[in-house]
Design a protein around this motif. Structure first.
Motif, mmCIF file in Angstrom:
data_model
loop_
_atom_site.group_PDB
_atom_site.id
_atom_site.type_symbol
_atom_site.label_atom_id
_atom_site.label_comp_id
_atom_site.label_asym_id
_atom_site.label_seq_id
_atom_site.Cartn_x
_atom_site.Cartn_y
_atom_site.Cartn_z
ATOM 1 N N SER A 34 53.663 60.084 21.828
ATOM 2 C CA SER A 34 52.687 59.618 20.841
ATOM 3 C C SER A 34 52.122 58.254 21.230
ATOM 4 O O SER A 34 50.926 57.990 21.054
ATOM 5 N N PHE A 35 52.967 57.382 21.762
ATOM 6 C CA PHE A 35 52.495 56.057 22.159
ATOM 7 C C PHE A 35 51.577 56.161 23.373
ATOM 8 O O PHE A 35 50.569 55.447 23.467
ATOM 9 N N ALA A 36 51.914 57.048 24.298
ATOM 10 C CA ALA A 36 51.042 57.258 25.464
ATOM 11 C C ALA A 36 49.672 57.763 25.027
ATOM 12 O O ALA A 36 48.632 57.317 25.546
ATOM 13 N N ASN A 37 49.641 58.679 24.061
ATOM 14 C CA ASN A 37 48.370 59.189 23.552
ATOM 15 C C ASN A 37 47.584 58.098 22.831
ATOM 16 O O ASN A 37 46.347 58.080 22.876
ATOM 17 N N LEU A 38 48.306 57.175 22.174
ATOM 18 C CA LEU A 38 47.626 56.078 21.483
ATOM 19 C C LEU A 38 46.899 55.186 22.482
ATOM 20 O O LEU A 38 45.778 54.725 22.217
ATOM 21 N N THR A 39 47.503 54.932 23.637
ATOM 22 C CA THR A 39 46.834 54.091 24.638
ATOM 23 C C THR A 39 45.596 54.786 25.200
ATOM 24 O O THR A 39 44.606 54.123 25.530
ATOM 25 N N LYS A 40 45.645 56.107 25.304
ATOM 26 C CA LYS A 40 44.462 56.838 25.771
ATOM 27 C C LYS A 40 43.312 56.721 24.763
ATOM 28 O O LYS A 40 42.147 56.675 25.142
ATOM 29 N N ARG A 41 43.675 56.661 23.495
ATOM 30 C CA ARG A 41 42.651 56.597 22.458
ATOM 31 C C ARG A 41 42.142 55.174 22.218
ATOM 32 O O ARG A 41 40.947 54.967 22.045
ATOM 33 N N CYS A 42 43.065 54.206 22.199
ATOM 34 C CA CYS A 42 42.707 52.849 21.770
ATOM 35 C C CYS A 42 42.696 51.825 22.899
ATOM 36 O O CYS A 42 42.456 50.638 22.649
ATOM 37 N N GLY A 43 42.985 52.241 24.144
ATOM 38 C CA GLY A 43 42.933 51.315 25.256
ATOM 39 C C GLY A 43 44.225 50.537 25.434
ATOM 40 O O GLY A 43 45.279 50.914 24.932
ATOM 41 N N ASN A 44 44.111 49.428 26.166
ATOM 42 C CA ASN A 44 45.278 48.623 26.530
ATOM 43 C C ASN A 44 45.292 47.364 25.667
ATOM 44 O O ASN A 44 44.465 46.479 25.836
ATOM 45 N N PHE A 45 46.244 47.286 24.760
ATOM 46 C CA PHE A 45 46.319 46.169 23.822
ATOM 47 C C PHE A 45 47.678 45.491 23.956
ATOM 48 O O PHE A 45 48.651 46.099 24.412
ATOM 49 N N PRO A 46 47.787 44.218 23.554
ATOM 50 C CA PRO A 46 49.085 43.535 23.596
ATOM 51 C C PRO A 46 50.116 44.278 22.758
ATOM 52 O O PRO A 46 49.817 44.732 21.653
ATOM 53 N N THR A 47 51.309 44.388 23.303
ATOM 54 C CA THR A 47 52.364 45.148 22.628
ATOM 55 C C THR A 47 53.689 44.407 22.747
ATOM 56 O O THR A 47 54.013 43.870 23.805
ATOM 57 N N SER A 48 54.425 44.392 21.656
ATOM 58 C CA SER A 48 55.780 43.840 21.699
ATOM 59 C C SER A 48 56.733 44.810 21.025
ATOM 60 O O SER A 48 56.336 45.584 20.148
ATOM 61 N N VAL A 49 57.960 44.789 21.464
ATOM 62 C CA VAL A 49 59.038 45.504 20.792
ATOM 63 C C VAL A 49 59.990 44.433 20.299
ATOM 64 O O VAL A 49 60.564 43.679 21.097
ATOM 65 N N ALA A 50 60.127 44.337 18.991
ATOM 66 C CA ALA A 50 60.893 43.239 18.412
ATOM 67 C C ALA A 50 61.465 43.649 17.073
ATOM 68 O O ALA A 50 60.752 44.177 16.224
ATOM 69 N N ASN A 51 62.770 43.394 16.896
ATOM 70 C CA ASN A 51 63.428 43.716 15.627
ATOM 71 C C ASN A 51 63.267 42.550 14.646
ATOM 72 O O ASN A 51 64.212 41.867 14.295
ATOM 73 N N LEU A 52 62.026 42.348 14.219
ATOM 74 C CA LEU A 52 61.668 41.263 13.305
ATOM 75 C C LEU A 52 61.950 39.899 13.933
ATOM 76 O O LEU A 52 62.960 39.264 13.649
ATOM 77 N N GLN A 53 61.048 39.477 14.781
ATOM 78 C CA GLN A 53 61.123 38.161 15.426
ATOM 79 C C GLN A 53 59.820 37.420 15.096
ATOM 80 O O GLN A 53 58.871 37.436 15.874
ATOM 81 N N PRO A 54 59.757 36.767 13.941
ATOM 82 C CA PRO A 54 58.484 36.179 13.498
ATOM 83 C C PRO A 54 57.934 35.102 14.415
ATOM 84 O O PRO A 54 56.724 34.855 14.415
ATOM 85 N N PHE A 55 58.785 34.453 15.215
ATOM 86 C CA PHE A 55 58.259 33.424 16.108
ATOM 87 C C PHE A 55 57.337 34.039 17.162
ATOM 88 O O PHE A 55 56.317 33.444 17.542
ATOM 89 N N GLU A 56 57.649 35.255 17.631
ATOM 90 C CA GLU A 56 56.764 35.947 18.568
ATOM 91 C C GLU A 56 55.504 36.443 17.856
ATOM 92 O O GLU A 56 54.395 36.351 18.386
ATOM 93 N N GLN A 57 55.689 36.957 16.657
ATOM 94 C CA GLN A 57 54.564 37.520 15.918
ATOM 95 C C GLN A 57 53.517 36.463 15.584
ATOM 96 O O GLN A 57 52.311 36.688 15.754
ATOM 97 N N THR A 58 53.944 35.307 15.083
ATOM 98 C CA THR A 58 52.982 34.264 14.734
ATOM 99 C C THR A 58 52.210 33.795 15.957
ATOM 100 O O THR A 58 51.015 33.491 15.868
ATOM 101 N N ASN A 59 52.877 33.741 17.094
ATOM 102 C CA ASN A 59 52.208 33.370 18.339
ATOM 103 C C ASN A 59 51.149 34.408 18.709
ATOM 104 O O ASN A 59 49.996 34.066 19.014
ATOM 105 N N LEU A 60 51.518 35.678 18.669
ATOM 106 C CA LEU A 60 50.580 36.745 19.006
ATOM 107 C C LEU A 60 49.370 36.748 18.067
ATOM 108 O O LEU A 60 48.227 36.917 18.502
#
Length: 502
Positions: A386-412
């Motif tokens: 499903s994620f691979a299909n999402l990139t085909k549809r929406c292109g290449n966007f910044p992505t993070s995998v994080a178990n709730l790390q707001p310091f990364e999120q606010t930066n992004l």
């Protein structure tokens, strides 16, 4: 095509010998990760090349534990009691879970019904001398005071580290207890991935509540519903399945014990969140020969199409489902076209559990918005396609995998500057303080699933875009959470890279 006749299952016969094994965490079972940073296509490429590594952070903020998610899974089942075999603090979140429980009961039954929970209150002395007698006392108390149909006993970090044998305690006391006592192994320290708690819960339910052989019901569909699915979503699923002459058996949240037992007689198992129900659907299929589909959440137009087709195919309803899809698409098209005009040119950042992190971007893409970033709470093979299909549809966007790390999120968010942030309740406050309009990625009061869910969610996005004053004022009067230099730094600088040698 007519529905095929389903024969009575005579074997295998589970329930005679219970599986007492403790499931491995999802890190081992599914190769799940909670740390990654970069772009969507890079994440997909690493998965394809088998280079996805379970990395770590040199700095990390607080997150959930799997015991909390295990309680979240089972605490709303009717006529049950929750016992946490651990320090009293380990059960403190039940008061929060009970808010969801009471709201859900109001939506389904018209009146709130509180959950029931007991702590064994393990103290320092119990870590030395053992707390098994406290557990026996708690089980007897739950049975005498509430007379439930089932009692769930959850382990904790303390009872796990000490090595308390809750299975042996339960086996010894069960003959004296009227309720079915069910061990749930969910020691928080065993997994950094909180979704592993779902598996521990379902493992206990499968071994102690669901038994066979059973007579199959050709029109019954198990729909695995997490607690974050509201009643409006269930009503919409009932409507869509009803168009195919199928009945929904929603399990486990807010279900009765009888409904959970009845799941063994269903013709099909599906779910509203593949991440949540993957293990339950798999084992129901293996033990009771029940077809299962767990590809996507029915969120967004294309995903709802796929979800319905996957439900219809094993039941021989391909012709009926194509008519349903065509009719539903035609019905909502004028409303969606109008929403696309209102939302044209807007940019969105989405943060959610891994299934919603695929479903919500697809839904906002249906509405013509641009995806400028996605955070998934964890990532594994369950959603790779499903994620691979999402990139085909929406292109290449910044992505993070994080178990709730707001310091990364606010930066992004500072760097991507979306027009709106879509996230969970605990996350939206961070984006709001930065002045971004926000919309909840889950809400028990609003519809998300199906074709009508696209229209409902689109209208909520329009409301957020046209009413941004509160978040702008909040930002103007809020002090920055982090130092200024963090917002221009690499958001993934604290991720320890793992080399791939393939």
């Amino acid at each position: 095509m007519s529905t095929p006749k389903i024969q009575k299952v005579t074997k295998p016969e589970p329930g005679k010998v219970r599986d007492k094994t403790v499931l491995p965490p999802r890190e081992d079972r599914l190769g799940s990760i909670i740390v990654a940073g970069g772009t969507a296509k890079n994440l997909v490429d690493q998965t394809r090349r088998k280079c996805l590594k379970n990395q770590d952070r040199s700095f990390s903020q607080t997150t959930f534990c799997q015991q909390w998610l295990a309680m979240f899974t089972l605490a709303t089942i009717k006529d049950t009691v929750v016992i946490v075999h651990g320090p009293v603090g380990c059960i403190s979140s039940m008061s929060y879970i009970n808010v969801f429980n009471r709201l859900g009961q109001i939506h389904r039954n018209g009146k709130p019904v509180s959950g029931r929970w007991i702590s064994t209150n393990l103290l320092e002395a119990d870590t030395i001398y053992g707390g098994e007698e406290k557990l026996r006392t708690a089980i007897r108390s739950a049975d005498d005071r509430y007379h439930p149909g089932a009692i769930f006993v959850f382990t904790s970090c303390v009872s796990g580290i000490v090595g308390e044998d809750i299975d042996a305690v339960i086996e010894s006391i069960q003959p004296k207890i009227k309720a079915t006592v069910i061990p749930i192994h969910c020691d928080g320290f065993r997994s950094k991935l909180w979704a592993s708690g779902y598996d521990g819960s379902f493992h206990g339910v499968l071994n102690y509540l669901i038994k066979g052989p059973v007579e199959k019901q050709a029109d019954l569909v198990n729909v695995i519903n997490p607690l974050t699915i509201g009643r409006p979503d269930e009503v919409e699923i009932e409507r869509l399945l009803g168009k195919l002459n199928l009945r929904a058996n929603f399990i486990p949240c807010f279900a009765s014990i009888d409904a959970i037992k009845e799941s063994a007689s269903a013709a099909l198992t599906t779910g509203l969140c593949p991440t949540y129900g993957e293990y339950l659907a798999k084992i129901l299929g293996e033990r009771y020969r029940i077809a299962a589909t767990q590809k996507v959440m029915p969120i967004g137009l294309d995903n709802t199409d796929l979800w319905l087709r996957e439900v219809a195919r094993p039941l021989g309803k391909e012709k009926e489902v194509e008519k349903l899809i065509k009719d539903e698409r035609r019905r909502v098209k004028p409303q969606i076209d109008a929403l696309i005009k209102k939302l044209a040119g807007k940019k969105v950042f989405v943060s959610a559990g891994q299934s919603r992190a695929v479903g919500i971007p697809n839904m906002v893409a249906d509405l013509g918005l641009e995806i400028v970033g996605v955070t998934a709470f964890h990532y594994d093979e369950v959603t790779y396609d499903s994620f691979a299909n999402l990139t085909k549809r929406c292109g290449n966007f910044p992505t993070s995998v994080a178990n709730l790390q707001p310091f990364e999120q606010t930066n992004l968010l500072h760097q991507q500057k979306p027009d709106i942030f879509i996230g969970h309740s605990g996350e939206t406050v961070w984006a709001a303080k930065q002045g971004f309009p926000t919309v909840m990625g889950l809400n028990l009061f609003h519809l998300f699933v199906g074709y009508e869910g696209v229209v409902t969610f689109g209208n909520r996005l329009v409301d957020a875009f046209t009413n941004p004053a509160f978040n702008k004022n909040l930002s103007a009067h809020s002090k920055a959470v982090y130092h200024d230099d963090w917002y221009t730094a690499n958001p993934f600088k604290y991720i320890r890279e793992a080399a791939c040698h393939r």
